[in-house]
Design an enzyme around this catalytic site. Structure first.
Site, short mmCIF file in Angstrom:
data_model
loop_
_atom_site.label_atom_id
_atom_site.label_comp_id
_atom_site.label_asym_id
_atom_site.label_seq_id
_atom_site.Cartn_x
_atom_site.Cartn_y
_atom_site.Cartn_z
N CYS A 31 2.75 16.79 7.20
CA CYS A 31 2.86 17.07 8.78
C CYS A 31 1.81 16.04 9.37
O CYS A 31 0.84 15.61 8.85
CB CYS A 31 2.21 18.42 9.09
SG CYS A 31 3.23 19.94 8.52
N ARG B 53 4.44 11.30 7.14
CA ARG B 53 3.88 12.49 6.59
C ARG B 53 4.68 13.82 6.60
O ARG B 53 4.31 14.63 6.07
CB ARG B 53 2.76 12.64 7.45
CG ARG B 53 1.51 11.70 7.37
CD ARG B 53 0.46 11.83 8.35
NE ARG B 53 -0.12 13.23 7.98
CZ ARG B 53 -1.34 13.08 7.14
NH1 ARG B 53 -1.90 12.33 6.93
NH2 ARG B 53 -2.12 14.37 6.85
N TRP C 63 6.37 19.04 8.16
CA TRP C 63 6.91 19.28 6.64
C TRP C 63 7.01 20.55 6.56
O TRP C 63 5.75 21.23 6.22
CB TRP C 63 5.97 18.08 5.56
CG TRP C 63 6.66 18.14 4.43
CD1 TRP C 63 7.53 17.41 3.91
CD2 TRP C 63 6.02 19.11 3.19
NE1 TRP C 63 7.57 17.67 2.50
CE2 TRP C 63 6.94 18.51 2.13
CE3 TRP C 63 5.43 20.06 3.21
CZ2 TRP C 63 6.90 19.29 0.84
CZ3 TRP C 63 5.13 20.64 1.93
CH2 TRP C 63 5.83 20.13 0.81
N ASN D 116 -1.82 21.60 11.01
CA ASN D 116 -1.22 21.22 9.77
C ASN D 116 -2.18 22.06 8.76
O ASN D 116 -3.42 22.74 8.92
CB ASN D 116 -1.82 19.78 9.54
CG ASN D 116 -1.11 18.89 10.26
OD1 ASN D 116 -0.02 19.16 10.70
ND2 ASN D 116 -1.53 17.53 10.19
N GLY D 117 -1.70 22.21 7.56
CA GLY D 117 -2.18 23.31 6.67
C GLY D 117 -1.79 24.51 6.46
O GLY D 117 -0.69 24.34 6.83
N GLU E 43 6.58 5.85 -14.39
CA GLU E 43 6.51 5.49 -12.88
C GLU E 43 7.76 5.08 -12.35
O GLU E 43 8.19 5.07 -11.19
CB GLU E 43 5.22 4.40 -12.70
CG GLU E 43 5.01 4.04 -11.14
CD GLU E 43 4.82 4.96 -10.10
OE1 GLU E 43 4.61 6.09 -10.26
OE2 GLU E 43 5.07 4.29 -8.97
N LYS F 64 9.94 6.57 -9.30
CA LYS F 64 10.46 5.92 -8.31
C LYS F 64 12.07 6.16 -7.93
O LYS F 64 12.50 6.51 -6.95
CB LYS F 64 10.17 4.42 -8.53
CG LYS F 64 9.06 3.80 -8.32
CD LYS F 64 8.41 3.80 -6.87
CE LYS F 64 7.41 5.23 -6.61
NZ LYS F 64 6.52 5.47 -7.05
N GLU G 20 12.53 9.98 -6.95
CA GLU G 20 11.84 10.29 -5.52
C GLU G 20 13.12 9.72 -4.48
O GLU G 20 13.22 10.49 -3.69
CB GLU G 20 10.61 9.41 -5.29
CG GLU G 20 9.56 10.04 -5.97
CD GLU G 20 8.28 9.12 -5.70
OE1 GLU G 20 7.18 9.85 -5.10
OE2 GLU G 20 8.35 8.01 -5.83
N HIS H 124 12.46 12.50 -30.75
CA HIS H 124 12.15 14.01 -30.81
C HIS H 124 12.88 14.81 -29.58
O HIS H 124 12.30 15.85 -29.37
CB HIS H 124 10.69 13.93 -30.71
CG HIS H 124 9.97 13.41 -31.75
ND1 HIS H 124 9.94 13.84 -33.13
CD2 HIS H 124 9.22 12.69 -31.76
CE1 HIS H 124 9.22 13.12 -33.89
NE2 HIS H 124 8.64 12.37 -32.98
N LYS I 115 4.47 11.95 2.32
CA LYS I 115 3.36 10.89 1.71
C LYS I 115 1.95 11.50 1.56
O LYS I 115 1.53 10.98 0.47
CB LYS I 115 3.02 9.83 2.96
CG LYS I 115 2.36 8.83 2.75
CD LYS I 115 3.14 7.94 2.05
CE LYS I 115 2.31 6.82 1.35
NZ LYS I 115 2.89 6.26 -0.24
C1 G6P Z 1 2.82 12.45 -2.85
C2 G6P Z 1 3.56 11.20 -2.43
C3 G6P Z 1 3.35 10.38 -3.78
C4 G6P Z 1 2.01 10.33 -4.29
C5 G6P Z 1 1.17 11.78 -4.39
C6 G6P Z 1 -0.33 11.78 -4.59
O1 G6P Z 1 3.64 13.37 -3.75
O2 G6P Z 1 4.71 11.42 -1.98
O3 G6P Z 1 3.82 9.05 -3.66
O4 G6P Z 1 1.76 9.53 -5.45
O5 G6P Z 1 1.52 12.62 -3.17
O6 G6P Z 1 -0.89 11.25 -3.31
P1 G6P Z 1 -2.16 10.49 -3.30
O7 G6P Z 1 -2.28 10.26 -1.82
O8 G6P Z 1 -3.12 11.55 -3.79
O9 G6P Z 1 -2.15 9.09 -4.29
#
Ligand code: G6P
Length: 614
Positions: free
Chosen positions: A2, A27, A76, A102-103, A487, A491, A494, A510, A609
């Site tokens: 948010c 956000r 969000w 927010n929160g 990772e 990606k 996501e 396994h 984000k």
């Molecule tokens: C969210 C974002 C990710 C990020 C994760 C941790 O899920 O979409 O891209 O890696 O949070 O965020 P941070 O800001 O703590 O690295």
């Protein structure tokens, strides 16, 4: 998670708010709204993007062109689906108080029951709406109270996290804001003030900001601002100078922020090292931890906590620190660490890695570690973020604002930071001066190698075209390349919504091997290190089950062409440096598969984000 913006000054507020919301859309982006105050309070809110709100509200905004104060929100969803009603701002029945939040209000359900019993009617399914009705109720009980005191009283009833802005026609010359667990920053202009949940919407207006701390409440008027604690104790705040420009938060000719950020990586790699790596002298100077270096070297063990992509960087941190500095390292998901009664205390070092510096679980892990006496070190990207401020010591990654939701340049910056930290911890203990100098030289040569990989974009795009319709992907790697496999898979899932799993290559037998058939693309990181022969055997195992192999291999490795359907060549590097290179083709592959599938890569569905809720 948010976004919040606010404005009070002499200019037309609506365009400032909408523009600010656009900068914050990374956000949260399922709905947006603004409240403007001139003689009366007007609220406009819509499901969808800020542009949808902008279009649908244009007539009303014209009518309100004289309004010079307001608040705005991009959402969000946590409680209640994204729709017009659940969007913020929320208003009281009389329509003269508006809030954005927010929160999460954890005790909202009991508060809501009480308010309903008092006759309050809730329009939305959100937890946030209790705030506006509670403010209204407390004000009714004591109509002579100033807004500031009403908000303070209200917050005493609230359990949970908030970044809150309150605007009311009853005191039309101020905005009251408060924070607990959800960031807020005040931007200082000339005769005007801005409010935002992070600095991104502020840079085009001012570079002078004040970060609110948890438990603080600010009253902002056209003449100034005052900050107190929720308990009404005045606070002296320092003004911070922002050091990033507007250009850094714009797309700069790229189609998406994510692509821009992938391409920024060579420059970011230089930025992370700047002033820290002194090649001639073979020295690393990490200003933010210099006073703690001896304690860090004497750590009984190091625990690294993080979430998402930062957790993958943490895993690489484990490999690097154990390999170079021979200090035992454990890596934990912050969300698990905080709830499993971890054994941690004096003599331990806990490292928190977070791009945003605001992730709720990582912040909670920090607080637990600190409470139990561990030395806490932060690796954050966002300057002035909560995690950065609450740690005992730390280092900024200096990757610049990362807007694309899928993290790319922040990851490579974190890994470089951990590489430098591991070397700093090895100095005088486990590595010779010569070994450190050689490692630093190799690190310094990495940005040029990264640039060479970016030149492969068209080849990677063509591969993406051939594989974009696959339903599943498997990513395999060994040693330092295992976190890269995780990772790469993250990606892809996501941003393209294709199911993808990362595995240590040896674990394939396994379980995941059961999935392999002619429809399963398997991405294998097969660079030349001490497990190279083993990974070739893994490729053979995939091939003999008709899996389609895409290999990431080192330049000059002609043999691998025999085994893999596609090969992406990256420059030769030692095993600890390879992740910085091997991850780049995986980022590009995910990006191109997602765009070819028509996905919104900068704003993937359901993600945010900065995850400031649990
Ligand atoms: C969210 C974002 C990710 C990020 C994760 C941790 O899920 O979409 O891209 O890696 O949070 O965020 P941070 O800001 O703590 O690295």
């Amino acid at each position: 998670m948010c976004g919040i913006v606010g404005y009070i000054g002499w200019r037309d507020a609506a365009p400032i708010l909408l523009n600010g919301l656009k900068r914050l859309e990374y956000r949260g982006y399922d709905s947006a709204g603004i409240a403007l105050l001139d003689e009366t309070l007007s609220v406009m809110k819509r499901k969808g993007s800020v542009s949808t709100l902008e279009e649908s509200s244009s007539a009303e905004r014209q009518r309100l062109a004289g309004a010079t104060m307001g608040i705005g929100h991009t959402r969000w969803a946590t409680h209640g689906e994204p729709n017009d009603v659940n969007a913020h701002p929320h208003v009281n029945a009389a329509g003269d108080i508006a809030i954005i939040h927010n929160g999460i209000i954890e005790n909202y359900s009991s508060l809501k029951q009480e308010l309903i019993a008092d006759g309050y009617v809730f329009l939305s399914e959100t937890d946030s709406e209790v705030l506006v009705h509670l403010i209204d109720k407390i004000w009714k009980l004591d109509p002579l109270l100033a807004l500031e005191r009403v908000v303070r009283r209200t917050l005493r009833h609230i359990e949970g996290a908030y970044g809150l802005c309150v605007l009311t026609a009853r005191e039309p010359d101020k905005i009251v804001v408060a924070r607990k667990g959800s960031p807020l920053v005040i931007g200082i202009g000339v005769g005007e003030f801005f409010i935002a949940s992070d600095a991104a919407p502020l840079v085009e207006h001012t570079n002078r900001v004040v970060y609110l701390s948890d438990g603080e409440l600010a009253v902002i008027t056209r003449d100034g601002y005052s900050v107190k604690t929720i308990e009404n104790v005045e606070q002296e705040k320092t003004i911070t100078q922002l050091d990033f420009s507007l250009e850094k938060i714009e797309k700069g000719g790229f189609e998406h922020f994510m692509l821009k950020e992938i391409f920024e990586q060579p420059a970011v790699m230089h930025d992370v090292m700047r002033g820290r790596v002194r090649l001639e002298e073979g020295k690393i100077s990490l200003g933010g931890i210099i006073d703690y270096l001896d304690r860090l070297k004497q750590a009984k063990r190091i625990v690294i906590c993080a979430c998402g992509t930062s957790w993958h960087a943490a895993l690489l941190g484990e490999y690097l620190i154990e390999d170079f500095a021979r200090i035992p390292v454990e890596v934990d998901y912050a969300s698990e660490f905080r709830y499993r009664n971890p054994i941690v205390g004096v003599g331990d070092v806990v490292i928190l890695i977070s791009q945003s510096g605001e992730t709720a679980d990582t912040l909670a892990a920090l607080r637990i570690a600190k409470e139990r006496g561990a030395l806490v070190l932060g690796i954050c990207n966002v300057v002035g973020s909560t995690i950065a401020r609450e740690t005992d010591c730390g280092m900024y990654t200096h990757a610049g604002p990362e807007i694309g939701v899928a993290s790319t340049k922040a990851f490579t910056a974190q890994v470089i930071m951990l590489y430098m930290l591991a070397l700093a911890l090895s100095k005088g203990r486990t590595l010779s001066r010569n070994e450190i100098t050689l490692s630093l030289k190799e690190l310094a040569a990495t940005p040029d190698k990264a640039t060479r990989i970016l030149e492969l974009e068209s080849q990677i795009k063509a591969i993406a075209g051939r594989f974009k319709d696959a339903k599943n992907f498997l990513y395999l790697g060994r040693g330092y390349n295992f976190p890269v496999a995780l990772e790469g898979a993250l990606k892809l899932k996501e941003i393209s919504y294709i199911h993808a799993e990362g595995y240590p290559a040896a674990e394939m037998k396994h379980g995941p091997i059961a999935l392999i058939d002619e429809d399963m693309p398997v991405i294998i990181i097969a660079t030349r290190d001490n497990t190279y022969a083993k990974i070739l055997s893994n490729i053979e195992e995939v091939r003999s089950r008709k899996g389609r192999v895409i290999a990431i291999a080192n330049e000059g490795d002609e043999d691998i062409k025999r085994l893999a359907e596609e090969v992406i060549y990256i420059p030769q590097a030692s095993a600890p440096i390879t992740p910085l290179l091997a991850v780049i083709p995986l980022q590009l592959l995910a990006y191109h598969i997602a765009t070819l599938r028509g996905c919104n890569v900068d704003r993937p569905r359901n993600l945010a984000k900065s995850v400031t809720v649990e």
